[in-house]
Design an enzyme around this catalytic site. Structure first.
Site, PDB file in Angstrom:
ATOM      1  N   HIS A  52       0.836  -1.192   0.000  1.00 38.13           N
ATOM      2  CA  HIS A  52       0.000   0.000   0.000  1.00 38.13           C
ATOM      3  C   HIS A  52       0.874   1.246   0.000  1.00 38.13           C
ATOM      4  O   HIS A  52       1.958   1.254   0.584  1.00 38.13           O
ATOM      5  CB  HIS A  52      -0.918   0.012   1.232  1.00 38.13           C
ATOM      6  N   ASP A  81      -7.904  -4.097  -0.845  1.00 45.30           N
ATOM      7  CA  ASP A  81      -8.427  -4.313  -2.194  1.00 45.30           C
ATOM      8  C   ASP A  81      -8.416  -5.791  -2.576  1.00 45.30           C
ATOM      9  O   ASP A  81      -9.295  -6.259  -3.293  1.00 45.30           O
ATOM     10  CB  ASP A  81      -7.597  -3.508  -3.211  1.00 45.30           C
TER      11      ASP A  81
END
Length: 434
Positions: A311, A369
């Site tokens: 991330h 995600d």
């Protein structure tokens, strides 16, 4: 704000300039450089604004190194465990958790604003049936300002509140209509006897020919997706909403700009890209080819990318991913999908990433995600709708950030500077002489 110190900048020919240092309640201190141009004749250069605080905010705090996400000071783990989405929305909007009476009133207010103006439904027929749902949403949400003139005075606190309620309430209806239009099914209108998430799932998946049965496990899974995506500090789409709002644009237009920004594959499209990666890997052999795929990911000369891991902000495990992982396995168990080839592949890939030293050392943990894409697929949501669900959730954060900005006495229209690298001044030669 009271300055807690000063920072001294040494620049051309040994000149110096001092700037105040301010501290927030938690997190890094900031150097106030608003007078930089006047004092030095220079700007700062910060592509992507990686080291620039463009505003002060009391809504969301992230510590990427420690894997911390707070909504109004409350850890996301506690919120996801004890709150539903509308309770979370109330907190983000108002700064405090509601009492039972306040929550009941808020839920009722949102519920009774879920319908959209009937003429708005005609907008959909102007789009091709194969249009991407996000393209439809950008247009339809932006058009809300043409129907709700009574709440467009951004300087009126009550107008801002009404607009916030309308956006939160109507986004599920608009998202569901965007989906129904693309698949050629009739629109399903909201009903007032269901929760926010249950109502949305009914509008998405029910058909006139049979009764729709609410599955509490699946509703809770969707609710958690919405909670985990409700706000995430000054990301690209939130910054876009703030920038648009700084010009005085109405809230519906501003949220539409956020939707457009979120559509980008580097932002809201990450879970869709992750699922496409899994589908491509499954087509090439699935679990049996996983070792070959991992080797390609590790090969620096390879163009193969591992989507859904790591991330931009979190250098530790994304706290939302831990929560989404729990929900993912709950949903797969409820639907009996643990033996589905694609889900088996996803779980095998997850296991590799959590145990392989290559990924652990680089802190390439599965992010939110990765899991949210799997969950949404299990819920029956097509990949083209993933970013729409994200937009539905993030609308709460966007409108809260917009409201906070409008009420900030230090607000100024956004006007970033640049480092000009084009041609210096030159004289024009008339076209006949060129």
């Amino acid at each position: 704000m009271q300055a807690k110190g000063k920072a001294t900048l040494e620049y051309t020919d040994g000149k110096t300039a001092e700037f105040p240092v301010f501290g927030g309640s938690i997190g890094p201190d900031v150097i106030d450089i608003r007078t930089l141009l006047g004092k030095t004749g220079m700007f700062t250069y910060d592509p992507g604004f990686l080291s620039t605080a463009s505003c002060q905010s009391a809504i969301t705090y992230i510590d990427g190194d420690e894997g911390v996400l707070l909504y109004r000071g409350y850890p996301i783990e506690q919120i996801a465990q004890h709150c539903d989405f509308l309770e979370t929305a109330y907190l983000i909007l108002n700064g405090e958790l509601p009492t039972a009476a306040e929550k009941a009133e808020f839920d009722s207010t949102v519920t009774h604003h879920t319908m959209v103006h009937e003429q708005l439904t005609r907008f959909f027929s102007g789009f091709r049936r194969d249009a991407h749902p996000m393209a439809v949403m950008v247009g339809v949400v932006g058009a809300l300002s043409a129907f709700y003139h009574d709440s467009l005075d951004i300087n009126d606190a009550n107008h801002r509140r009404v607009s916030a309620i309308r956006l939160i309430a109507k986004l599920p209806t608009i998202v569901a209509m965007s989906y129904k239009y693309t698949v050629g099914q009739p629109f399903v209108y909201p009903t007032n006897n269901l929760s926010y998430s249950a109502n949305f799932m009914r509008m998405m998946f029910s058909v006139p020919t049979e009764e729709y049965k609410v599955n509490d496990v699946l509703v809770r899974a969707l609710d958690r997706i919405l909670i985990l995506h409700a706000d995430h500090e000054q990301n690209a789409s939130t910054s876009t909403v703030r920038l648009a709002g700084s010009s005085g644009a109405n809230p519906f237009a501003c949220i539409s700009t956020g939707i457009a920004c979120l559509w980008g594959p580097a932002h809201g499209g990450a879970n869709e890209a992750c699922l496409h990666m899994l589908e491509e890997l499954q087509a090439r052999g699935g679990v049996e080819k996983l070792g070959e795929f991992i080797a390609q990911v590790k090969d620096k000369t390879s163009q193969v990318k591992l989507m859904g891991f790591g991330h931009r902000v979190y250098k530790n495990y994304d706290p939302r991913a831990k929560l989404m992982r729990e929900t993912c396995h709950e949903v797969l168990t409820e639907l009996g999908l643990h033996d589905d080839p694609l889900f088996k592949l996803a779980i095998a890939l997850e296991k590799v990433a959590l145990e392989d030293e290559y990924f652990v050392q680089r802190k390439l943990y599965p992010n939110v995600d990765f899991y949210s894409g799997i969950v949404q697929r299990a819920l029956g949501i097509p990949t083209s709708m993933f970013t729409c669900i994200f937009a539905l959730a993030r609308t709460v954060g966007w409108i809260a950030q917009w409201t906070e900005m409008i009420a900030d006495p230090e607000m100024k229209i956004g006007r970033p500077r640049q480092l000009y690298t084009g041609a210096a001044r030159r004289d024009l030669t008339p076209i006949g002489q060129r």
